[in-house]
Design an enzyme around this catalytic site. Sequence first.
Site, PDB file in Angstrom:
ATOM      1  N   CYS A  89       0.868  -1.183   0.000  1.00 15.44           N
ATOM      2  CA  CYS A  89       0.000   0.000   0.000  1.00 15.44           C
ATOM      3  C   CYS A  89       0.900   1.226   0.000  1.00 15.44           C
ATOM      4  O   CYS A  89       1.656   1.436   0.964  1.00 15.44           O
ATOM      5  CB  CYS A  89      -0.916  -0.010   1.218  1.00 15.44           C
ATOM      6  SG  CYS A  89      -2.072   1.367   1.145  1.00 15.44           S
ATOM      7  N   HIS A  91       0.117   4.611  -0.137  1.00 16.35           N
ATOM      8  CA  HIS A  91      -0.201   5.738   0.765  1.00 16.35           C
ATOM      9  C   HIS A  91       0.105   5.348   2.197  1.00 16.35           C
ATOM     10  O   HIS A  91       0.612   6.152   2.987  1.00 16.35           O
ATOM     11  CB  HIS A  91      -1.665   6.171   0.600  1.00 16.35           C
ATOM     12  CG  HIS A  91      -2.611   5.506   1.541  1.00 16.35           C
ATOM     13  ND1 HIS A  91      -3.327   4.369   1.226  1.00 16.35           N
ATOM     14  CD2 HIS A  91      -2.924   5.790   2.830  1.00 16.35           C
ATOM     15  CE1 HIS A  91      -4.045   4.001   2.269  1.00 16.35           C
ATOM     16  NE2 HIS A  91      -3.829   4.845   3.254  1.00 16.35           N
ATOM     17  N   CYS A 239      -3.393   6.814  -5.032  1.00 13.98           N
ATOM     18  CA  CYS A 239      -3.144   5.373  -4.906  1.00 13.98           C
ATOM     19  C   CYS A 239      -1.723   5.025  -5.369  1.00 13.98           C
ATOM     20  O   CYS A 239      -1.445   4.980  -6.574  1.00 13.98           O
ATOM     21  CB  CYS A 239      -4.180   4.546  -5.688  1.00 13.98           C
ATOM     22  SG  CYS A 239      -4.104   2.808  -5.251  1.00 13.98           S
TER      23      CYS A 239
HETATM   24  O1  PYC Z   1      -1.860   3.778  -1.982  1.00 13.79           O
HETATM   25  O2  PYC Z   1      -1.394   1.797  -2.772  1.00 13.79           O
HETATM   26  C1  PYC Z   1      -2.153   2.582  -2.219  1.00 13.79           C
HETATM   27  C2  PYC Z   1      -3.485   2.115  -1.787  1.00 13.79           C
HETATM   28  C3  PYC Z   1      -4.053   0.899  -1.998  1.00 13.79           C
HETATM   29  C4  PYC Z   1      -5.307   0.920  -1.403  1.00 13.79           C
HETATM   30  C5  PYC Z   1      -5.474   2.161  -0.842  1.00 13.79           C
HETATM   31  N1  PYC Z   1      -4.349   2.886  -1.088  1.00 13.79           N
END
Ligand code: PYC
Length: 317
Positions: A89, A91, A239
């Site tokens: 993930c 973030h 994301c």
């Molecule tokens: O930032 O990779 C990310 C992510 C995945 C799901 C929510 N944020």
Amino acid sequence: MRVIDSHTAGEPTRTIIEGGPSLQDGPRPLSLKEQAARLERDHMDFCQSVLLEPRGHDAIVGALLVPPSDPDCVTGVIYFNPTGALGMCGHATIGLAVTLAHMGRIAPGIHKFETPVGIVSVKLHSPNKASVVNVESYRHLKDVTLNIDGPGPVMGDVAWGGNWFFLTKNAPSSLDFANIADLTQAATKIRKALTAQKITGKDGGEIDHIEFTGPAHVDGNDGRNFVLCPGGAYDRSPCGTGTSAKVACLAEDGLLAPQTIWRQESIIDSLYEVSYQPGEHGGIIPTITGEAYVTAQTELLFDPKDPYAKGITAQIP
Ligand code: PYC
């Protein structure tokens, strides 16, 4: 249970500092991938009670700190949302770095974190800004046509950025905050169609993130997205793993050269800067830069008499 909350480009992370479940109990130490599977198998009530209303909401991603198997890593971490564990993930990795800095556990510099899908390195630039060097990202399938009841066929790519994504260039509505409900509904149909039509990532990996991509709204930026996460929540940030998947597709199409900065907007106008280097296995190694802020340090209480101690699970679609 003690937690520290942060948000990265608007997307929340809840880091479990004390009181999470132990995922090791046998004679053989489990890998992080095995521990993530155990979290999903045995501890979904923990994931949901910590993240869902009334203590939280379904967009929060949890970060469970575990001892790393690689002594070069500052920590191991298993990210999870109310429906299960995530591979990586972006973030939450930026949020975790800023949280560890807030706790005095790391200082500006380069640090490694171990995740279920590999080791990522994090450069903490300042108390609120970090760059994540992600796992190798790549496109698995190009121009897949999906048949969806109602809107008809939708074309997209399947790519890995630490999670599996289905990315389309044509969003059903413009990528505006006002259209979040429509975008969520359309992305949910796509996710169902992927399952029904048995379209998966490599080795049968479930494609649980749907990403609509489009032009940036602000001059000087390069693209914008809307990402539906597993469950029903959309990503407030651009994301990190989704932008890694997007940049892998751009690189493979010859549309973005190594070391060139791609400025990715989210549906709420927040921003990541991403660049890449060629990977060892034909993909790319993305570097994602963003800012995070600590929002709370909390002790969560679980009263056994509370009928919603395990969260409002009816929120899970
Ligand atoms: O930032 O990779 C990310 C992510 C995945 C799901 C929510 N944020």
